[in-house]
Enzyme design. Structure first.
Site, PDB file in Angstrom:
ATOM      1  N   ILE A 294     -32.091  12.946  -9.579  1.00  0.00           N
ATOM      2  CA  ILE A 294     -31.748  14.019 -10.504  1.00  0.00           C
ATOM      3  C   ILE A 294     -31.672  13.447 -11.915  1.00  0.00           C
ATOM      4  CG2 ILE A 294     -29.934  15.635 -11.234  1.00  0.00           C
ATOM      5  CD1 ILE A 294     -29.267  16.063  -8.294  1.00  0.00           C
TER       6      ILE A 294
ATOM      7  N   THR B 225     -38.394   6.166 -12.971  1.00  0.00           N
ATOM      8  CA  THR B 225     -38.574   6.520 -11.570  1.00  0.00           C
ATOM      9  C   THR B 225     -40.047   6.862 -11.342  1.00  0.00           C
ATOM     10  OG1 THR B 225     -37.666   7.791  -9.711  1.00  0.00           O
ATOM     11  CG2 THR B 225     -38.103   9.000 -11.753  1.00  0.00           C
TER      12      THR B 225
ATOM     13  N   CYS C 272     -34.454   4.339 -10.982  1.00  0.00           N
ATOM     14  CA  CYS C 272     -33.273   4.887 -11.652  1.00  0.00           C
ATOM     15  C   CYS C 272     -32.340   3.800 -12.178  1.00  0.00           C
ATOM     16  CB  CYS C 272     -32.510   5.847 -10.727  1.00  0.00           C
ATOM     17  SG  CYS C 272     -33.530   7.195 -10.087  1.00  0.00           S
TER      18      CYS C 272
ATOM     19  N   LEU D 110     -34.993  17.750 -10.685  1.00  0.00           N
ATOM     20  CA  LEU D 110     -34.901  16.883  -9.507  1.00  0.00           C
ATOM     21  C   LEU D 110     -36.274  16.580  -8.928  1.00  0.00           C
ATOM     22  CD1 LEU D 110     -35.281  18.689  -6.654  1.00  0.00           C
ATOM     23  CD2 LEU D 110     -33.109  19.627  -7.439  1.00  0.00           C
TER      24      LEU D 110
ATOM     25  N   GLY E 141     -31.435   9.296 -17.585  1.00  0.00           N
ATOM     26  CA  GLY E 141     -31.883   8.450 -16.485  1.00  0.00           C
ATOM     27  C   GLY E 141     -32.906   7.410 -16.857  1.00  0.00           C
TER      28      GLY E 141
END
Length: 221
Positions: free
Chosen positions: A144, A79, A174, A157, A76
């Protein structure tokens, strides 16, 4: 027979402390003890995984806003983690559970969807791959991002409960252009704290992963 999983409840704590607790649990999982590390970040932090590290100028700008920065071993992009957010790091043995990684991510989504139903938010949904997480309309409620090494999972998460969503305005969360971010408090029209969400989260976790919880008295154990 349901598997016993250690629920390590850290409460409000620094993001780095939650990651350290997770890393200790990874060591225990190699000896057969599964865990889930639960925390609420005490201070604002921007974290990124294997992709999407900010430029030096962007990182300096984020730091100037009073946020910490963290590069972590997960999938990812960048975030935000901060107060009002439930972080859950399941440390599970996918080989023992005979659970492929893709199905594990789907199980995490099912866990949060079950929680949302318990809280009266049936509009929450999962979107088709490659999008992950749980969404309400075009806004992400739960991010996630996982890592799996030698079949042992880590990270997991981040569920926005009563998070100050303005922190997301300074990044592309993300790496998804044109998508929004939301929280349980915003969607339910009332203040929903991490503490209030914790028990229904554990109930949903037990249901999805067919386990029972044990609660170590000392989170360092």
């Amino acid at each position: 027979m349901p598997v016993a999983v250690r629920a390590v409840r850290l409460g409000l704590c620094p993001y780095a402390a939650a990651v350290r607790a997770q890393d200790r649990c990874v060591g225990l999982a190699r000896d057969g003890a599964e865990s889930v590390v639960l925390s609420e970040p005490a201070r604002p932090v921007y974290a990124w995984g294997l992709r999407g590290a900010p430029s030096a100028a962007a990182a300096a700008a984020l730091r100037a806003r009073g946020a910490g920065l963290a590069a972590v071993r997960r999938g990812g992009h960048i975030t935000f983690h901060g107060p009002g957010q439930l972080l859950a790091f399941p440390v599970l043995d996918l080989r023992r559970r005979r659970l492929p990684l893709r199905r594990y991510v789907e199980a995490l989504q099912a866990l949060v969807l079950g929680l949302c139903r318990r809280l009266g938010l049936p509009a929450a949904r999962a979107l088709p791959p490659p999008l992950t997480g749980v969404w309400v309309r075009d806004s992400k409620l739960c991010a996630i991002g996982v890592h799996c090494g030698h079949y042992i999972t880590s990270h997991g998460l981040a569920l926005n409960c009563c998070t100050d969503l303005s922190w997301f305005d300074h990044i592309v969360p993300c790496g998804l252009e044109g998508k929004g971010v939301t929280s349980l408090s915003h969607e339910l029209g009332q203040h929903v704290t991490v503490d209030e969400v914790l028990q229904p989260f554990l109930d949903s976790f037990q249901e999805v992963f067919d386990c029972t919880f044990v609660f170590p008295e000392d989170p360092e154990d």
